[in-house]
Design a protein around this motif. Structure first.
Motif, PDB file in Angstrom:
ATOM      1  N   ILE A  31      34.014  41.027  36.402  1.00 34.14           N
ATOM      2  CA  ILE A  31      33.580  40.913  37.609  1.00 34.14           C
ATOM      3  C   ILE A  31      34.652  39.687  39.036  1.00 34.14           C
ATOM      4  O   ILE A  31      34.761  40.847  40.239  1.00 34.14           O
ATOM      5  CB  ILE A  31      32.423  40.267  37.686  1.00 34.14           C
ATOM      6  N   LEU A  32      35.180  38.934  38.539  1.00 37.65           N
ATOM      7  CA  LEU A  32      35.704  37.966  39.219  1.00 37.65           C
ATOM      8  C   LEU A  32      37.377  39.081  39.265  1.00 37.65           C
ATOM      9  O   LEU A  32      37.606  38.554  40.956  1.00 37.65           O
ATOM     10  CB  LEU A  32      36.260  36.913  39.250  1.00 37.65           C
ATOM     11  N   SER A  33      37.381  39.160  38.529  1.00 42.60           N
ATOM     12  CA  SER A  33      39.920  40.291  38.888  1.00 42.60           C
ATOM     13  C   SER A  33      38.900  41.294  39.244  1.00 42.60           C
ATOM     14  O   SER A  33      39.525  42.165  39.721  1.00 42.60           O
ATOM     15  CB  SER A  33      39.363  40.227  37.120  1.00 42.60           C
ATOM     16  N   GLY A  34      37.523  42.124  39.394  1.00 44.14           N
ATOM     17  CA  GLY A  34      37.443  43.363  40.585  1.00 44.14           C
ATOM     18  C   GLY A  34      37.711  44.093  39.073  1.00 44.14           C
ATOM     19  O   GLY A  34      37.643  45.737  39.890  1.00 44.14           O
ATOM     20  N   VAL A  35      37.724  43.927  38.200  1.00 44.37           N
ATOM     21  CA  VAL A  35      37.352  45.338  37.024  1.00 44.37           C
ATOM     22  C   VAL A  35      35.806  46.448  37.251  1.00 44.37           C
ATOM     23  O   VAL A  35      35.707  47.462  37.443  1.00 44.37           O
ATOM     24  CB  VAL A  35      38.143  45.099  35.387  1.00 44.37           C
ATOM     25  N   LEU A  36      34.867  45.487  37.624  1.00 42.48           N
ATOM     26  CA  LEU A  36      33.408  46.190  37.966  1.00 42.48           C
ATOM     27  C   LEU A  36      33.817  45.432  39.184  1.00 42.48           C
ATOM     28  O   LEU A  36      33.712  43.989  39.659  1.00 42.48           O
ATOM     29  CB  LEU A  36      32.691  44.746  37.033  1.00 42.48           C
ATOM     30  N   LEU A 164      28.097  27.787  44.903  1.00 40.83           N
ATOM     31  CA  LEU A 164      28.870  28.164  44.955  1.00 40.83           C
ATOM     32  C   LEU A 164      29.498  29.282  43.032  1.00 40.83           C
ATOM     33  O   LEU A 164      30.721  29.436  43.680  1.00 40.83           O
ATOM     34  CB  LEU A 164      30.189  26.359  43.393  1.00 40.83           C
ATOM     35  N   LEU A 165      28.548  28.809  42.718  1.00 39.70           N
ATOM     36  CA  LEU A 165      28.759  30.288  42.120  1.00 39.70           C
ATOM     37  C   LEU A 165      28.427  31.697  42.239  1.00 39.70           C
ATOM     38  O   LEU A 165      29.152  32.218  42.333  1.00 39.70           O
ATOM     39  CB  LEU A 165      27.755  29.963  41.234  1.00 39.70           C
ATOM     40  N   LYS A 166      27.927  31.819  43.617  1.00 40.19           N
ATOM     41  CA  LYS A 166      27.100  32.874  44.093  1.00 40.19           C
ATOM     42  C   LYS A 166      28.339  32.708  44.954  1.00 40.19           C
ATOM     43  O   LYS A 166      28.635  34.379  45.275  1.00 40.19           O
ATOM     44  CB  LYS A 166      25.986  32.768  44.520  1.00 40.19           C
ATOM     45  N   LEU A 167      28.516  32.114  44.739  1.00 39.24           N
ATOM     46  CA  LEU A 167      30.063  32.593  45.882  1.00 39.24           C
ATOM     47  C   LEU A 167      31.499  32.343  44.628  1.00 39.24           C
ATOM     48  O   LEU A 167      32.958  33.295  46.075  1.00 39.24           O
ATOM     49  CB  LEU A 167      30.400  31.128  47.154  1.00 39.24           C
ATOM     50  N   GLN A 168      31.434  33.296  44.107  1.00 40.69           N
ATOM     51  CA  GLN A 168      32.772  33.110  42.889  1.00 40.69           C
ATOM     52  C   GLN A 168      32.931  34.502  43.899  1.00 40.69           C
ATOM     53  O   GLN A 168      34.202  34.948  43.342  1.00 40.69           O
ATOM     54  CB  GLN A 168      31.928  33.213  42.139  1.00 40.69           C
ATOM     55  N   VAL A 169      32.132  35.510  43.934  1.00 37.53           N
ATOM     56  CA  VAL A 169      32.567  36.628  43.913  1.00 37.53           C
ATOM     57  C   VAL A 169      33.395  37.032  45.581  1.00 37.53           C
ATOM     58  O   VAL A 169      34.551  37.472  45.696  1.00 37.53           O
ATOM     59  CB  VAL A 169      31.864  37.729  44.431  1.00 37.53           C
ATOM     60  N   PRO A 170      33.280  36.935  46.249  1.00 37.67           N
ATOM     61  CA  PRO A 170      33.892  37.026  47.602  1.00 37.67           C
ATOM     62  C   PRO A 170      34.805  35.852  47.710  1.00 37.67           C
ATOM     63  O   PRO A 170      35.640  36.243  48.850  1.00 37.67           O
ATOM     64  CB  PRO A 170      32.765  36.100  48.793  1.00 37.67           C
ATOM     65  N   MET A 171      34.726  34.735  47.576  1.00 40.32           N
ATOM     66  CA  MET A 171      35.975  33.781  47.692  1.00 40.32           C
ATOM     67  C   MET A 171      37.433  34.248  46.447  1.00 40.32           C
ATOM     68  O   MET A 171      38.857  34.018  47.248  1.00 40.32           O
ATOM     69  CB  MET A 171      35.988  32.200  46.970  1.00 40.32           C
ATOM     70  N   ALA A 172      36.723  35.210  45.319  1.00 40.58           N
ATOM     71  CA  ALA A 172      38.018  35.733  44.678  1.00 40.58           C
ATOM     72  C   ALA A 172      38.240  36.764  45.529  1.00 40.58           C
ATOM     73  O   ALA A 172      39.630  37.233  44.742  1.00 40.58           O
ATOM     74  CB  ALA A 172      37.469  36.140  43.525  1.00 40.58           C
ATOM     75  N   MET A 173      37.727  37.884  45.661  1.00 40.07           N
ATOM     76  CA  MET A 173      37.865  38.893  47.288  1.00 40.07           C
ATOM     77  C   MET A 173      39.456  38.138  47.621  1.00 40.07           C
ATOM     78  O   MET A 173      40.218  38.863  48.290  1.00 40.07           O
ATOM     79  CB  MET A 173      37.024  39.465  47.365  1.00 40.07           C
ATOM     80  N   ASN A 174      38.507  37.476  48.215  1.00 42.47           N
ATOM     81  CA  ASN A 174      39.716  36.849  49.135  1.00 42.47           C
ATOM     82  C   ASN A 174      40.992  36.303  48.974  1.00 42.47           C
ATOM     83  O   ASN A 174      42.168  36.339  48.969  1.00 42.47           O
ATOM     84  CB  ASN A 174      38.716  35.905  50.048  1.00 42.47           C
ATOM     85  N   MET A 175      40.919  35.686  47.628  1.00 39.33           N
ATOM     86  CA  MET A 175      42.404  35.081  46.861  1.00 39.33           C
ATOM     87  C   MET A 175      42.946  36.619  46.590  1.00 39.33           C
ATOM     88  O   MET A 175      43.837  36.081  46.389  1.00 39.33           O
ATOM     89  CB  MET A 175      41.842  34.052  46.410  1.00 39.33           C
ATOM     90  N   ARG A 176      42.355  36.974  45.919  1.00 43.73           N
ATOM     91  CA  ARG A 176      42.895  38.480  45.243  1.00 43.73           C
ATOM     92  C   ARG A 176      43.994  39.121  46.287  1.00 43.73           C
ATOM     93  O   ARG A 176      45.050  39.522  46.772  1.00 43.73           O
ATOM     94  CB  ARG A 176      42.139  39.974  45.290  1.00 43.73           C
TER      95      ARG A 176
END
Length: 228
Positions: A31-36, A164-176
């Motif tokens: 999920i965090l890497s964007g595969v899902l 912080l857990l709920k922000l994992q996905v938007p933060m990961a998208m930004n960092m990618r």
């Protein structure tokens, strides 16, 4: 849904609780890497086939991921990767900012800055040394948790964790997107500024650094500045 790497061969023979953790971590990484992608349905049959597992540990892993805000259960339709509206994300960032401000106003000045700031420095060093997206994501989350942890307030830490857990996905998208644009060092510089402000041991200096480390969201979901 893209195929995902199965757990290591030994993982299938470990205790069920450990297997649940392995499966949950693999799905979290996907999920965090964007595969899902956000909103994508998680096809249980395919995951079970990819991982060589039964549905029981998968469903327990999905339950835990739902508690973290990474997965949503759909009545009679299974599970999908959680989606967050722009409003949801802005509200979560706002809540994090409130908790950070309260922590800094409570904690500073620090009686022993060198000792107190050790967890913040460790998280920053991990962020700087990270060679992949997921390691950088984890270090980033640790950094903000360590900043709030300076207050020594257990209830404050508990309140921050689900945000912080709920922000994992938007933060990961930004960092990618930062990595794609070769601006990852900018993010490091923003957090170095926060660390330097903490070392100055002045609450106003730290709050100014936290306020100024916001940046425009890269993923297109938002239209105003957020904090990464």
């Amino acid at each position: 849904m893209a195929a995902m790497a199965a757990p290591t061969s030994g993982a299938r023979h470990e205790l069920p609780g450990t297997l649940v953790e392995v499966v949950g971590n693999r799905l979290r990484d996907a999920i965090l890497s964007g595969v899902l992608a956000p909103g994508e349905k998680i096809r249980e049959e395919q995951v079970c086939a990819d991982y060589g597992i039964s549905r029981a540990p998968l469903r327990e892993a999905l339950r835990l991921l739902a508690q973290q805000g990474l997965v949503e259960h759909l009545p009679r339709r299974g599970s999908r990767v959680a989606e967050w509206s722009a409003s949801d994300i802005l509200q979560l960032y706002g809540l994090r900012a409130v908790l950070e401000r309260h922590a800094i106003e409570t904690a500073l000045p620090l009686a022993d800055p060198k000792r107190a700031l050790a967890p913040v420095r460790r998280a920053f060093d991990r962020m700087r040394a990270a060679t992949d997206q997921l390691a950088r994501d984890d270090a980033h989350r640790m950094f903000h948790a360590a900043v709030v942890g300076l207050a020594g307030n257990r209830q404050l830490d508990i309140a921050l964790e689900p945000i912080l857990l709920k922000l994992q996905v938007p933060m990961a998208m930004n960092m990618r997107e930062e990595a794609r644009r070769s601006t990852t060092r900018d993010g490091i510089a923003r957090h170095r500024a926060i660390l330097r402000a903490l070392e100055a041991n002045d609450a106003d200096t730290v709050l100014a650094a936290l306020d100024s480390h916001g940046h425009l969201d890269f993923n297109g979901a938002l239209t105003q500045p957020t904090h990464d």
